[in-house]
Design an enzyme around this catalytic site. Structure first.
Site: not given
Ligand code: GLN
Length: 548
Positions: A383, A509, A511
């Site tokens: 992410c 994600h 994970e």
């Molecule tokens: N802050 C970033 C976004 O909002 C990444 C979010 C995250 O890593 N879950 O896109």
């Protein structure tokens, strides 16, 4: 079959592993052929943990349907291998929001709205939704916090009512407590457990089972004592000594015959006998000495390892499958900005940058990514870890520090990561990110496609920003491969570098979908590259020694 309910309350102190215990008991029941779901009732007033700092709360765990939930839901899904949904995490905030909006609509026809029955009815309605939406035959309900907290009283009252509504054959209370150890006299103390049970009784709930958590072995006479003082059958007092391996917990509970006791009390016949071979193999594998590799996890909340719980678990699952022991070395990204902590990054066989929000430590993460790219160290970005990999690469290609994400620099002249168009008009912070399961088409021949071995996957998301398509050309020409794209072609979901042993990062994600017996393909791919690098490093040292 009428749904059966097992309620979990906590006593003495918090953080004794109530979530893991509930998850493990869920597994005991699933192993006997029952459809099981678990629900967490959280007594805080936030609607969900999505707006809370990880320092307050640990990781926010995202489900398929995009709900942002407590990290205990991660334990439930991993141990039981089920997919849960948004009714499986209820907060006081949700309950009150619902009741108040009904009141504003006039649904209560002039009545006075009270905690009993209106709030407790709403809690009971939400408990009832779990079986309806998941098809579970046995629903496990865990109440957050500790008995005695003011906040959890309405939840406990709802459980008390459910026992009188449904009867003893359909409900069961498990109280999870803690036995403190007194070093001076070398003994474990049961008095706090007795007090906690008394407190529970005073609100009308009698435990059927006590799970006594402890860091030290619990002798039989202590079980006897707790049974006597707490008025619980002796075989239903289960000592649970802190396990070195989380996945040993179901096996430990199994040895005490807990599942037989639960089924007997719920008047259920097991449908099959449990098969623990996979779990035993897993635990044996953890304990077996294995070649060691190290991964630097460069994050913002590294003091609190719970903030990256699922990432740690996903690394562990993949490591076990590959027969490796992975040492995770935590690196504070803002330290790297001050030129500290670099030895950990330099000594690592792989570098991982997980998700995150806000500008603190961003430049440190970018530096770590720069290091991984230049030195061909295997890299996995999750992410934010993907977004920053794109920022770093754009800076490299343009020879400028200007490229950035508009999350950190609103006025950058190179917004390589930008707010998604449908995010621009959103004012509320809670529950408004791009959340949950979305499909992703894989680019044949890419590392990602190789790792997954299928043309399309579905993964869980939680983000507001994305790769700005105006830069796809520049990045692509420079050697970045967009190996995962949304089926409509609009969103880059996975990026990787062609000229690198393993530099792969995902907007989603991965994970959250890793399971103990089904490690995630990208974590496997990453650790395989990590192992490769570590072997090369050892060979280089040996060659050096031979030369001298
Ligand atoms: N802050 C970033 C976004 O909002 C990444 C979010 C995250 O890593 N879950 O896109």
């Amino acid at each position: 079959m009428d749904t059966k309910y097992i309620f979990f309350t906590g006593g003495v102190v918090s953080s004794v592993g109530k979530g893991v215990t509930a998850a493990a008991i869920g597994r005991l029941l699933k192993e006997r052929g029952f459809a099981v779901a678990v629900q967490k009732l959280d007594p805080y007033i936030n609607v969900d943990p999505g707006t809370m700092s990880p320092y307050q709360h640990g990781e926010v765990y995202v489900l398929d349907d995009g709900s942002e939930t407590d990290l205990d839901l991660g334990h439930y899904e991993r141990f039981i291998d089920v997919s849960l949904n948004r009714v499986c995490n209820v907060t006081t905030g949700q309950v009150y929001a619902e009741v108040i909006s009904k009141e504003r609509r006039g649904d209560y026809l002039g009545g006075t709205i009270q905690v009993i029955p209106h709030i407790t009815n709403e809690i009971k309605r939400r408990i009832g939704l779990v079986a309806k939406t998941t098809g579970a035959e046995i629903v496990l309900v865990e109440i957050g916090g500790t008995v005695g907290d003011i906040e959890s009283l309405p939840f406990l009252e709802a459980l008390r009512q459910m026992r009188s509504d449904l009867g003893r054959d359909r409900t069961l209370n498990i109280h999870v407590t803690w036995l403190p150890y007194i070093g001076a006299t070398d003994e474990l103390k049961t008095k706090p457990t007795q007090h906690s049970v008394r407190e529970l009784r005073s609100i009308g709930i009698s435990p059927d089972v006590i799970i006594a958590r402890s860091d030290h072995p619990v002798e039989d006479d202590l079980r006897e004592k707790m049974a006597l003082f707490c008025d619980v059958e002796r075989r239903a007092v289960i000592p649970l000594v802190t396990a070195s391996v989380l996945y040993e917990v179901p096996l430990m509970l199994e040895r005490f015959g807990l599942a037989e006791f639960l089924l007997e009390r719920l008047k259920l016949e097991p449908r099959r006998s449990p098969d623990w071979r996979d779990w035993e193999r897993l635990v044996a594998e953890v304990q077996r000495p294995k070649p060691k590799v190290s991964v630097a996890l460069v994050g913002k909340y590294v003091e609190l390892h719970d903030a990256y719980f699922s990432v740690r678990e996903a690394i562990e699952h993949a490591a076990l499958a590959l027969g490796l022991e992975v040492e995770i070395n935590w690196v504070h990204s803002s330290e790297l900005e001050k030129d500290r902590g670099w030895e950990v990054v330099r000594n690592a066989d792989g570098i991982l940058v997980p998700g995150g929000f806000g500008s603190r430590g961003i430049e440190g993460k970018i530096k770590a990514i720069h290091y991984a790219r230049e030195n061909k160290v295997p890299y996995l970005g999750l992410c934010l870890g993907m977004q920053l990999m794109v920022v770093e690469f754009a800076r490299h290609l343009l020879g400028s520090d200007e490229p950035n994400s508009t999350e950190f620099d609103r006025s950058t002249s190179h917004p390589v990561i930008d707010l998604m168009p449908d995010q621009r008009s959103i004012a509320d912070m809670g529950g408004t990110m791009r959340l949950g399961l979305y499909p992703c088409q894989l680019q044949p021949g890419s590392r990602a496609a190789q790792a997954y071995g299928v043309p399309q996957v579905q993964e869980r998301h939680r983000h507001r920003f994305e790769l700005n398509n105006a830069y796809r050309d520049l990045l692509g020409k420079g050697g970045m491969v967009f190996s995962g794209i949304s089926p409509d072609g609009r969103l880059v979901e996975i990026a990787e570098l062609a000229d690198h042993p393993f530099m792969v990062a995902t907007q989603f994600h991965p994970e959250f979908l890793s399971r103990p017996n089904r490690p995630h393909p990208l974590f496997l791919g990453f650790l395989d590259a990590v192992r490769h690098r570590s072997c090369q490093a050892i060979e280089a040292v040996v060659a050096e020694e031979v030369l001298h």
